[in-house]
Design a protein around this motif. Structure first.
Motif, PDB file in Angstrom:
ATOM      1  N   MET B   1       0.779  -1.177  -0.120  1.00 31.74           N
ATOM      2  CA  MET B   1      -0.011  -0.034   0.121  1.00 31.74           C
ATOM      3  C   MET B   1       0.957   1.257   0.126  1.00 31.74           C
ATOM      4  SD  MET B   1      -3.148  -0.046  -0.066  1.00 31.74           S
ATOM      5  CE  MET B   1      -4.125   1.015   0.904  1.00 31.74           C
ATOM      6  N   SER B   2       0.466   2.297  -1.035  1.00 37.02           N
ATOM      7  CA  SER B   2       1.359   3.408  -1.042  1.00 37.02           C
ATOM      8  C   SER B   2       0.692   4.403  -0.097  1.00 37.02           C
ATOM      9  CB  SER B   2       1.295   3.958  -2.354  1.00 37.02           C
ATOM     10  OG  SER B   2       1.592   2.995  -3.231  1.00 37.02           O
ATOM     11  N   LYS B   3       1.442   5.097   0.429  1.00 38.98           N
ATOM     12  CA  LYS B   3       1.157   6.470   1.258  1.00 38.98           C
ATOM     13  C   LYS B   3       0.443   7.400   0.513  1.00 38.98           C
ATOM     14  CE  LYS B   3       3.323   9.546   4.546  1.00 38.98           C
ATOM     15  NZ  LYS B   3       4.820   9.822   5.240  1.00 38.98           N
ATOM     16  N   ILE B   4      -0.690   7.867   0.978  1.00 41.43           N
ATOM     17  CA  ILE B   4      -1.213   8.967   0.255  1.00 41.43           C
ATOM     18  C   ILE B   4      -1.767   9.807   1.560  1.00 41.43           C
ATOM     19  CG2 ILE B   4      -3.472   9.795  -0.952  1.00 41.43           C
ATOM     20  CD1 ILE B   4      -3.416   6.881  -2.339  1.00 41.43           C
ATOM     21  N   ILE B   5      -1.393  11.521   1.176  1.00 45.52           N
ATOM     22  CA  ILE B   5      -2.011  11.994   2.311  1.00 45.52           C
ATOM     23  C   ILE B   5      -2.990  13.004   1.965  1.00 45.52           C
ATOM     24  CG2 ILE B   5      -0.898  14.401   3.398  1.00 45.52           C
ATOM     25  CD1 ILE B   5       1.776  13.049   3.575  1.00 45.52           C
ATOM     26  N   ASP B   6      -4.006  13.228   2.751  1.00 39.61           N
ATOM     27  CA  ASP B   6      -5.053  14.165   2.668  1.00 39.61           C
ATOM     28  C   ASP B   6      -4.663  15.538   2.474  1.00 39.61           C
ATOM     29  OD1 ASP B   6      -7.113  11.978   2.364  1.00 39.61           O
ATOM     30  OD2 ASP B   6      -7.301  12.008   4.544  1.00 39.61           O
ATOM     31  N   GLY B   7      -5.521  16.341   1.863  1.00 40.18           N
ATOM     32  CA  GLY B   7      -5.154  17.560   1.731  1.00 40.18           C
ATOM     33  C   GLY B   7      -4.242  17.932   0.437  1.00 40.18           C
ATOM     34  N   LEU B   8      -3.602  17.257  -0.138  1.00 40.49           N
ATOM     35  CA  LEU B   8      -2.618  17.510  -1.272  1.00 40.49           C
ATOM     36  C   LEU B   8      -3.441  17.150  -2.694  1.00 40.49           C
ATOM     37  CD1 LEU B   8       0.539  15.602  -0.097  1.00 40.49           C
ATOM     38  CD2 LEU B   8      -0.178  17.701   0.830  1.00 40.49           C
ATOM     39  N   TYR B   9      -2.778  17.688  -3.448  1.00 37.57           N
ATOM     40  CA  TYR B   9      -3.318  17.478  -4.857  1.00 37.57           C
ATOM     41  C   TYR B   9      -2.416  16.776  -5.616  1.00 37.57           C
ATOM     42  CZ  TYR B   9      -6.095  22.059  -3.621  1.00 37.57           C
ATOM     43  OH  TYR B   9      -6.909  22.773  -3.003  1.00 37.57           O
ATOM     44  N   TYR B  10      -3.084  15.743  -6.466  1.00 40.30           N
ATOM     45  CA  TYR B  10      -2.233  14.933  -7.260  1.00 40.30           C
ATOM     46  C   TYR B  10      -2.622  14.993  -8.793  1.00 40.30           C
ATOM     47  CZ  TYR B  10      -2.005  12.908  -2.607  1.00 40.30           C
ATOM     48  OH  TYR B  10      -1.482  12.634  -1.320  1.00 40.30           O
ATOM     49  N   SER B  11      -1.537  14.622  -9.461  1.00 37.47           N
ATOM     50  CA  SER B  11      -1.662  14.544 -10.985  1.00 37.47           C
ATOM     51  C   SER B  11      -1.439  13.016 -11.538  1.00 37.47           C
ATOM     52  CB  SER B  11      -0.443  15.507 -11.456  1.00 37.47           C
ATOM     53  OG  SER B  11       0.653  14.451 -11.415  1.00 37.47           O
ATOM     54  N   GLU B  12      -2.013  12.865 -12.853  1.00 38.20           N
ATOM     55  CA  GLU B  12      -2.261  11.531 -13.123  1.00 38.20           C
ATOM     56  C   GLU B  12      -0.590  11.008 -13.511  1.00 38.20           C
ATOM     57  OE1 GLU B  12      -4.497  11.400 -16.530  1.00 38.20           O
ATOM     58  OE2 GLU B  12      -6.467  11.770 -15.590  1.00 38.20           O
ATOM     59  N   SER B  13       0.456  12.211 -13.788  1.00 34.59           N
ATOM     60  CA  SER B  13       1.575  11.615 -13.847  1.00 34.59           C
ATOM     61  C   SER B  13       2.511  11.502 -12.430  1.00 34.59           C
ATOM     62  CB  SER B  13       2.407  12.590 -14.734  1.00 34.59           C
ATOM     63  OG  SER B  13       2.123  13.834 -14.414  1.00 34.59           O
ATOM     64  N   HIS B  14       1.693  11.345 -11.368  1.00 33.07           N
ATOM     65  CA  HIS B  14       2.169  11.143  -9.994  1.00 33.07           C
ATOM     66  C   HIS B  14       3.111  12.389  -9.283  1.00 33.07           C
ATOM     67  CE1 HIS B  14       0.477   7.106 -10.851  1.00 33.07           C
ATOM     68  NE2 HIS B  14       1.262   7.028 -11.887  1.00 33.07           N
ATOM     69  N   GLU B  15       2.724  13.465  -9.459  1.00 29.55           N
ATOM     70  CA  GLU B  15       3.351  14.392  -8.880  1.00 29.55           C
ATOM     71  C   GLU B  15       2.162  14.843  -7.616  1.00 29.55           C
ATOM     72  OE1 GLU B  15       3.265  14.587 -12.246  1.00 29.55           O
ATOM     73  OE2 GLU B  15       5.378  14.406 -12.771  1.00 29.55           O
ATOM     74  N   PHE B  16       2.760  15.594  -6.802  1.00 32.98           N
ATOM     75  CA  PHE B  16       1.718  16.043  -5.949  1.00 32.98           C
ATOM     76  C   PHE B  16       2.025  17.542  -5.689  1.00 32.98           C
ATOM     77  CE2 PHE B  16       5.523  15.058  -3.023  1.00 32.98           C
ATOM     78  CZ  PHE B  16       5.430  16.319  -2.206  1.00 32.98           C
ATOM     79  N   VAL B  17       1.135  18.258  -5.098  1.00 37.80           N
ATOM     80  CA  VAL B  17       1.264  19.619  -4.842  1.00 37.80           C
ATOM     81  C   VAL B  17       0.622  19.912  -3.323  1.00 37.80           C
ATOM     82  CG1 VAL B  17       1.100  22.312  -5.589  1.00 37.80           C
ATOM     83  CG2 VAL B  17       0.563  20.164  -7.039  1.00 37.80           C
ATOM     84  N   LYS B  18       1.625  20.486  -2.618  1.00 32.85           N
ATOM     85  CA  LYS B  18       1.207  20.865  -1.227  1.00 32.85           C
ATOM     86  C   LYS B  18       0.857  22.346  -1.084  1.00 32.85           C
ATOM     87  CE  LYS B  18       2.787  20.405   3.642  1.00 32.85           C
ATOM     88  NZ  LYS B  18       3.888  20.212   4.353  1.00 32.85           N
ATOM     89  N   VAL B  19      -0.314  22.929  -1.165  1.00 35.46           N
ATOM     90  CA  VAL B  19      -0.321  24.185  -1.063  1.00 35.46           C
ATOM     91  C   VAL B  19      -0.149  25.017   0.240  1.00 35.46           C
ATOM     92  CG1 VAL B  19      -1.838  26.154  -1.967  1.00 35.46           C
ATOM     93  CG2 VAL B  19      -1.950  23.947  -3.028  1.00 35.46           C
ATOM     94  N   GLU B  20       0.625  26.210   0.265  1.00 33.69           N
ATOM     95  CA  GLU B  20       0.618  26.825   1.550  1.00 33.69           C
ATOM     96  C   GLU B  20       0.635  28.225   0.991  1.00 33.69           C
ATOM     97  OE1 GLU B  20       4.015  26.135   3.849  1.00 33.69           O
ATOM     98  OE2 GLU B  20       3.497  23.933   4.560  1.00 33.69           O
ATOM     99  N   GLY B  21      -0.507  28.990   1.280  1.00 35.56           N
ATOM    100  CA  GLY B  21      -0.836  30.201   0.803  1.00 35.56           C
ATOM    101  C   GLY B  21      -0.813  30.658  -0.658  1.00 35.56           C
TER     102      GLY B  21
END
Lengths: 364, 126
Positions: B1-21
């Motif tokens: 099982m891969s780790k997935i974090i709530d509140g982040l945005y995810y792309s189909e090419s498997h990048e994430f974005v964590k938004v702060e301001g």
């Protein structure tokens, strides 16, 4: 497109959770624990590879020696029973059909080990050349399984786990052993730059041996680290460093092309190339940066004009550098020549170095 | 099982974005690092480079292969994770903690085109 074939160990790889991928027409394990871990196991201790995808061709008959010597670049007349030679089969223009091992089983009795991806092509080529010789060509590829036990502890594990005493084998020799009724071939050979052995046997025997090695805790290794291991010590891979367009002279393997023996296919072309100097040459490259050169990337001179391409490249594992082998215009082949490698949008400085990035540790 | 974090945005090419301001930290997901295996090099842009949603901005390289990094957002690179230059394997240790670039977002509405944790979980079939 035909389906990928399975080796006799395929179900075991899948059950053990290996990452599987097609290679040379077979569905093969690329890695188990991870390429770095497996690579280090072989350099520092021992690992076992399933190399059952390799092809085996048995050549016998009154003219077997004459024939094999005609299609092979090395000189098999110099070999005794139990000896092995490395060399190539060439096209008349010197381009490489395949690189292979020839085992001398007996008088006029030879066992050829060829690359998986080339089995059909090689067998067709060998049969075509055999028309004028009194020989029998028998493709045994489907009948043999093969494992490679590689690393400094290989001799110990062969004895402890498989009960095969290999202390009498020197580098590039073999013996035929009666192993519970199965006549198996055991040779001191490999493709990692480390000491090690290869075993050719029936599928059942290979499966039993694999299980015993797993029970004994020997690291199973995939083709991923097989490539990093062979690359670091300067061993060629057919399709990368040797192709129908790359002659052994261009690749720097002239040692295995015996121009002083009687006629063989590709001899004149190689002799000519050796006399004139090849137009292109395989060189080692060391990058000054951490960027990683990959197969097919463009190699340029200092003016960023293309003069060749990368045949294999990695971030070395035993060598902590970004390194590559590249085919370049011969004018740029001298050691120390500054070159540039085009990686994505940038050009990275590199220097021509020896292709052997890491020293081999064979037991001669 | 891969780790997935709530509140982040995810792309189909498997990048994430964590938004702060107005800023977004961009990296690759745990699933991506697992698929890649040992990361041995991260090719990163430079500070002040512009990145554009859907466009390459570098690459993550495992022993075996190079994998393009596709930016999930547009904007200006304000920081790169220099720790990855010396220790690219940090991505294998914790992909979400070891972001690759920090971007000043030029168009926050682009985030609507990305997946949330639940959608990404379904996307990778877990």
């Amino acid at each position: 497109m035909s389906e990928n074939k399975f080796t006799c160990l395929h179900d075991k790889h899948v059950a053990q959770g290996a990452l599987m991928s097609p290679f040379g027409g077979f569905d093969m394990p690329i890695q188990y624990a991870g390429i770095v871990e497996e690579h280090n196991a072989v350099r520092n201790a021992v690992g076992v590879f399933d190399v059952s995808h390799m092809g085996e061709v048995h050549i016998t008959g009154p003219e077997a020696q004459k024939f094999v010597n005609y299609i092979f670049t090395n000189d098999i007349t110099k070999m005794e029973v139990g000896g092995i030679q490395y060399g190539m089969m060439l096209y008349p223009d010197g381009g490489t059909v395949d690189d292979l091992l020839v085992y001398t089983m007996g008088e006029n009795d030879y066992f050829l080990v060829i690359n998986a991806a080339n089995i059909d092509k090689d067998v067709a080529w060998i049969n075509e050349q055999a028309a004028n010789f009194d020989v029998t060509v028998d493709n045994q590829s489907e009948n043999y399984g093969q494992i490679a036990v590689q690393g400094p502890d290989a001799e110990k594990k062969m004895l402890e786990v498989l009960n095969l005493d290999c202390s009498d084998l020197t580098f590039y020799t073999f013996k035929v052993v009666d192993y519970h009724g199965d006549n198996i071939i055991v040779s001191r050979t490999g493709y990692t730059g480390e000491d090690g052995f290869e075993v050719y046997a029936s599928h059942d025997t290979i499966r039993d041996m694999w299980d015993m090695l797993m029970t004994a805790g020997v690291q199973p290794c995939g083709l991923g680290c097989r490539d990093t291991l062979r690359f670091e010590v300067g061993l060629p891979l057919y399709g990368d460093e040797l192709t129908a367009e790359i002659t052994p002279i261009m690749a720097g393997f002239g040692f295995f092309v015996k121009l002083d023996k009687e006629d063989f296919i590709g001899k004149d072309a190689c002799a000519q190339q050796k006399a004139d100097g090849p137009a292109k040459k395989l060189v080692g490259l060391e990058l000054h940066d951490k960027a990683i050169p990959r197969h097919g990337y463009e190699v340029c001179n200092e003016n960023d004009e293309p003069i060749g391409y990368v045949t294999t490249g990695y971030r070395g594992i035993s060598v902590d550098k970004s390194i590559a082998v590249a085919l370049v215009d011969a004018a740029y082949g001298k050691l120390g020549t500054p070159l540039r490698v085009h990686i994505r949008k940038k050009y990275f400085d590199a220097t021509v170095v020896k292709k052997k990035f890491h020293d081999k540790s064979y037991k001669k | 099982m891969s780790k997935i974090i709530d509140g982040l945005y995810y792309s189909e090419s498997h990048e994430f974005v964590k938004v702060e301001g107005d800023f977004g930290y961009v990296g690759i997901t745990d699933y991506a690092q697992h698929e890649l295996g040992n990361v041995v090099y991260v090719d990163m842009p430079e500070v002040d480079d512009e990145v554009e949603a859907g466009e390459d901005f570098g690459a993550v390289e495992s022993v075996k292969a190079a994998s393009d990094l596709v930016s999930p957002v547009s904007g200006t690179v304000v920081e790169v994770n220099e720790a990855l230059e010396d220790e690219p394997g940090l991505i294998n240790k914790d992909a979400f903690e070891n972001w690759i670039i920090k971007v000043e977002l030029s168009d926050k509405s682009e985030l609507d085109n990305l997946m949330d944790a639940e959608a990404y979980k379904a996307f990778i079939g877990e």
